[in-house]
Write a protein that holds these residues in place. Structure first.
Motif, PDB file in Angstrom:
ATOM      1  N   PRO A 179      50.015  41.379  45.830  1.00 20.25           N
ATOM      2  CA  PRO A 179      50.413  40.168  45.089  1.00 20.25           C
ATOM      3  C   PRO A 179      50.580  38.953  45.993  1.00 20.25           C
ATOM      4  N   LYS A 180      51.118  39.157  47.179  1.00 19.41           N
ATOM      5  CA  LYS A 180      51.268  38.048  48.133  1.00 19.41           C
ATOM      6  C   LYS A 180      49.901  37.513  48.534  1.00 19.41           C
ATOM      7  N   LYS A 181      48.988  38.419  48.874  1.00 21.81           N
ATOM      8  CA  LYS A 181      47.644  38.000  49.253  1.00 21.81           C
ATOM      9  C   LYS A 181      46.954  37.298  48.089  1.00 21.81           C
ATOM     10  N   ALA A 182      47.096  37.841  46.893  1.00 23.32           N
ATOM     11  CA  ALA A 182      46.429  37.268  45.725  1.00 23.32           C
ATOM     12  C   ALA A 182      46.914  35.846  45.454  1.00 23.32           C
ATOM     13  N   ARG A 183      48.214  35.617  45.543  1.00 28.86           N
ATOM     14  CA  ARG A 183      48.740  34.267  45.289  1.00 28.86           C
ATOM     15  C   ARG A 183      48.298  33.284  46.367  1.00 28.86           C
ATOM     16  N   ASN A 184      48.195  33.746  47.601  1.00 32.84           N
ATOM     17  CA  ASN A 184      47.684  32.867  48.654  1.00 32.84           C
ATOM     18  C   ASN A 184      46.226  32.490  48.398  1.00 32.84           C
ATOM     19  N   VAL A 185      45.445  33.450  47.923  1.00 29.96           N
ATOM     20  CA  VAL A 185      44.044  33.183  47.609  1.00 29.96           C
ATOM     21  C   VAL A 185      43.930  32.172  46.468  1.00 29.96           C
ATOM     22  N   VAL A 186      44.707  32.370  45.416  1.00 31.44           N
ATOM     23  CA  VAL A 186      44.660  31.455  44.271  1.00 31.44           C
ATOM     24  C   VAL A 186      45.120  30.061  44.684  1.00 31.44           C
ATOM     25  N   GLY A 187      46.188  29.999  45.482  1.00 27.59           N
ATOM     26  CA  GLY A 187      46.681  28.705  45.925  1.00 27.59           C
ATOM     27  C   GLY A 187      45.666  27.942  46.748  1.00 27.59           C
ATOM     28  N   LYS A 188      44.914  28.663  47.593  1.00 27.22           N
ATOM     29  CA  LYS A 188      43.879  28.008  48.397  1.00 27.22           C
ATOM     30  C   LYS A 188      42.737  27.530  47.515  1.00 27.22           C
ATOM     31  N   SER A 204      31.998  27.807  39.020  1.00 23.25           N
ATOM     32  CA  SER A 204      31.464  29.080  38.545  1.00 23.25           C
ATOM     33  C   SER A 204      32.314  30.247  39.034  1.00 23.25           C
ATOM     34  N   LEU A 205      32.744  30.194  40.290  1.00 27.16           N
ATOM     35  CA  LEU A 205      33.590  31.255  40.841  1.00 27.16           C
ATOM     36  C   LEU A 205      34.915  31.345  40.081  1.00 27.16           C
ATOM     37  N   ILE A 206      35.539  30.207  39.847  1.00 24.99           N
ATOM     38  CA  ILE A 206      36.829  30.198  39.138  1.00 24.99           C
ATOM     39  C   ILE A 206      36.658  30.722  37.713  1.00 24.99           C
ATOM     40  N   GLY A 207      35.577  30.326  37.063  1.00 28.17           N
ATOM     41  CA  GLY A 207      35.321  30.830  35.717  1.00 28.17           C
ATOM     42  C   GLY A 207      35.099  32.329  35.694  1.00 28.17           C
ATOM     43  N   GLU A 208      34.340  32.833  36.667  1.00 22.04           N
ATOM     44  CA  GLU A 208      34.089  34.278  36.744  1.00 22.04           C
ATOM     45  C   GLU A 208      35.385  35.056  36.944  1.00 22.04           C
ATOM     46  N   LEU A 209      36.227  34.580  37.867  1.00 24.96           N
ATOM     47  CA  LEU A 209      37.478  35.282  38.137  1.00 24.96           C
ATOM     48  C   LEU A 209      38.420  35.210  36.942  1.00 24.96           C
ATOM     49  N   THR A 210      38.455  34.082  36.274  1.00 26.68           N
ATOM     50  CA  THR A 210      39.315  33.937  35.092  1.00 26.68           C
ATOM     51  C   THR A 210      38.891  34.903  33.990  1.00 26.68           C
ATOM     52  N   MET A 211      37.578  35.065  33.796  1.00 24.89           N
ATOM     53  CA  MET A 211      37.077  35.947  32.750  1.00 24.89           C
ATOM     54  C   MET A 211      37.267  37.419  33.085  1.00 24.89           C
ATOM     55  N   ASN A 212      37.189  37.776  34.368  1.00 26.83           N
ATOM     56  CA  ASN A 212      37.158  39.190  34.748  1.00 26.83           C
ATOM     57  C   ASN A 212      38.468  39.729  35.306  1.00 26.83           C
ATOM     58  N   SER A 213      39.436  38.862  35.573  1.00 25.72           N
ATOM     59  CA  SER A 213      40.711  39.321  36.117  1.00 25.72           C
ATOM     60  C   SER A 213      41.872  38.653  35.384  1.00 25.72           C
ATOM     61  N   PRO A 214      42.559  39.391  34.507  1.00 26.88           N
ATOM     62  CA  PRO A 214      43.739  38.813  33.848  1.00 26.88           C
ATOM     63  C   PRO A 214      44.790  38.352  34.852  1.00 26.88           C
ATOM     64  N   GLU A 215      44.886  39.047  35.982  1.00 28.51           N
ATOM     65  CA  GLU A 215      45.879  38.654  36.992  1.00 28.51           C
ATOM     66  C   GLU A 215      45.511  37.306  37.602  1.00 28.51           C
ATOM     67  N   PHE A 216      44.222  37.104  37.867  1.00 33.72           N
ATOM     68  CA  PHE A 216      43.805  35.796  38.373  1.00 33.72           C
ATOM     69  C   PHE A 216      44.085  34.716  37.340  1.00 33.72           C
ATOM     70  N   ALA A 217      43.739  34.984  36.080  1.00 33.28           N
ATOM     71  CA  ALA A 217      43.955  33.985  35.028  1.00 33.28           C
ATOM     72  C   ALA A 217      45.427  33.604  34.929  1.00 33.28           C
ATOM     73  N   MET A 218      46.320  34.587  35.030  1.00 35.17           N
ATOM     74  CA  MET A 218      47.751  34.300  34.964  1.00 35.17           C
ATOM     75  C   MET A 218      48.194  33.444  36.150  1.00 35.17           C
ATOM     76  N   MET A 219      47.760  33.816  37.360  1.00 36.95           N
ATOM     77  CA  MET A 219      48.162  33.058  38.549  1.00 36.95           C
ATOM     78  C   MET A 219      47.543  31.665  38.554  1.00 36.95           C
ATOM     79  N   TRP A 220      46.304  31.553  38.097  1.00 42.86           N
ATOM     80  CA  TRP A 220      45.640  30.254  38.062  1.00 42.86           C
ATOM     81  C   TRP A 220      46.378  29.297  37.120  1.00 42.86           C
ATOM     82  N   ALA A 221      46.883  29.821  36.012  1.00 48.47           N
ATOM     83  CA  ALA A 221      47.584  28.988  35.035  1.00 48.47           C
ATOM     84  C   ALA A 221      48.913  28.455  35.570  1.00 48.47           C
TER      85      ALA A 221
END
Length: 299
Positions: A179-188, A204-221
């Motif tokens: 989770p720490k690594k994931a949030r650092n990645v999203v923040g960058k 395109s990368l952000i759209g792909e991750l948002t569609m395929n990873s609910p965790e990314f979509a939550m952190m991105w929001a």
């Protein structure tokens, strides 16, 4: 990426994350209809008119001055990285540009020389979208030994660290502190999106991750932004086992958004011994997962 609403999205999200008590507004037990601060409360704290602030949130006003943006940053309690991101978003909303496919990023000769000079210290070069542009042998063995060693040399197939962290089984298991690594990645990525709003590959990368990873979509929001220079992670490599490593991110001079990430461990520790083992040329490659490993990079 739709640039126009993104300033408003950032303001709304950060306003919702502030409680009245956080900014010294007394709470008399009233039932509030919105999470966090109301628009009029934030406008008052920043010293701007309510109607003007409302237009900023709605994207109908694109002329916020640096002074107004700094006042909003202070009212929202933003740190320096977040304040710079706010200015990036406002600047992007004002610009009128035509999208064009950017040229593939490349690693300069001086950067390759530095990568070689690091010797057995695991290192890789990341681009502004977190594409892996190059790595040394130990960097490959640490971060992605399950992938082909020469894949960063092929621009259309380069691994992307954000995609690996969220969609690749091997990389997810590698980081005990996922989770720490994931949030650092999203923040960058948030920072990159503010600095390069017209980059279609990044969108395109952000759209792909948002569609395929609910965790990314939550952190991105959450609109969190990170600009880390040093982070410590607990990692579990499938060949050499547990390690606690310091990952240092060093900007590459004169290369927009590129950075070298170097992994180190404390002297005379089990983690240092594991890195020494990983540096051996006869170290076996990890088994490739059956699922979850990207085969191509579309960013």
């Amino acid at each position: 990426m739709n640039r126009k609403p993104r300033l408003g999205e950032f303001l709304r999200t950060r306003r919702a994350q502030l409680r009245p008590a956080d900014v010294g507004i007394p709470d008399f037990g009233e039932r509030r209809r919105v999470p966090g601060l109301r628009r009029d409360e934030l406008a008052r704290l920043a010293g701007v008119g309510l109607s003007y602030y409302t237009r900023l949130e709605q994207g109908s006003s694109l002329n916020a001055s640096p002074e107004v943006l700094d006042a909003l940053a202070r009212a929202l309690g933003l740190d320096e990285v977040e304040r710079a991101h706010l200015h990036d978003l406002a600047g992007a909303a004002r610009r009128v540009t035509t999208r064009r496919r950017p040229a593939p990023e490349r690693v300069g000769d001086a950067t390759r020389q530095l990568l070689a000079a690091l010797g057995d210290a695991p290192a890789l070069v990341l681009g502004r979208r977190s594409d892996v542009l190059a790595w040394n042998r130990t960097g490959h063995a640490l971060f992605a030994g399950h992938l082909e060693a020469r894949i960063p040399e092929q621009p259309d197939l380069r691994p992307n660290m954000a995609r690996l962290v969220f969609l690749d089984a091997h990389t997810r298991d590698l980081f005990v502190d996922w989770p720490k690594k994931a949030r650092n990645v999203v923040g960058k990525l948030r920072l990159a999106a503010g600095q390069h709003p017209d980059d279609p590959r990044l969108a395109s990368l952000i759209g792909e991750l948002t569609m395929n990873s609910p965790e990314f979509a939550m952190m991105w929001a959450e609109h969190g932004v990170r600009k880390w220079a040093l982070a410590t992670y607990r990692m579990h490599h499938p060949v050499v086992g547990r390690m606690e490593l310091n990952l240092q991110s060093l900007p590459v001079p004169q290369e927009d958004g590129q950075r070298i990430v170097v992994a180190t461990a404390g002297a005379d520790t089990a983690s240092a011994a594991a890195l020494s083992l990983l540096a051996r040329p006869d170290i076996p490659a990890p088994a490739r997962p059956d699922i979850g490993t990207p085969t191509a990079v579309s960013t």
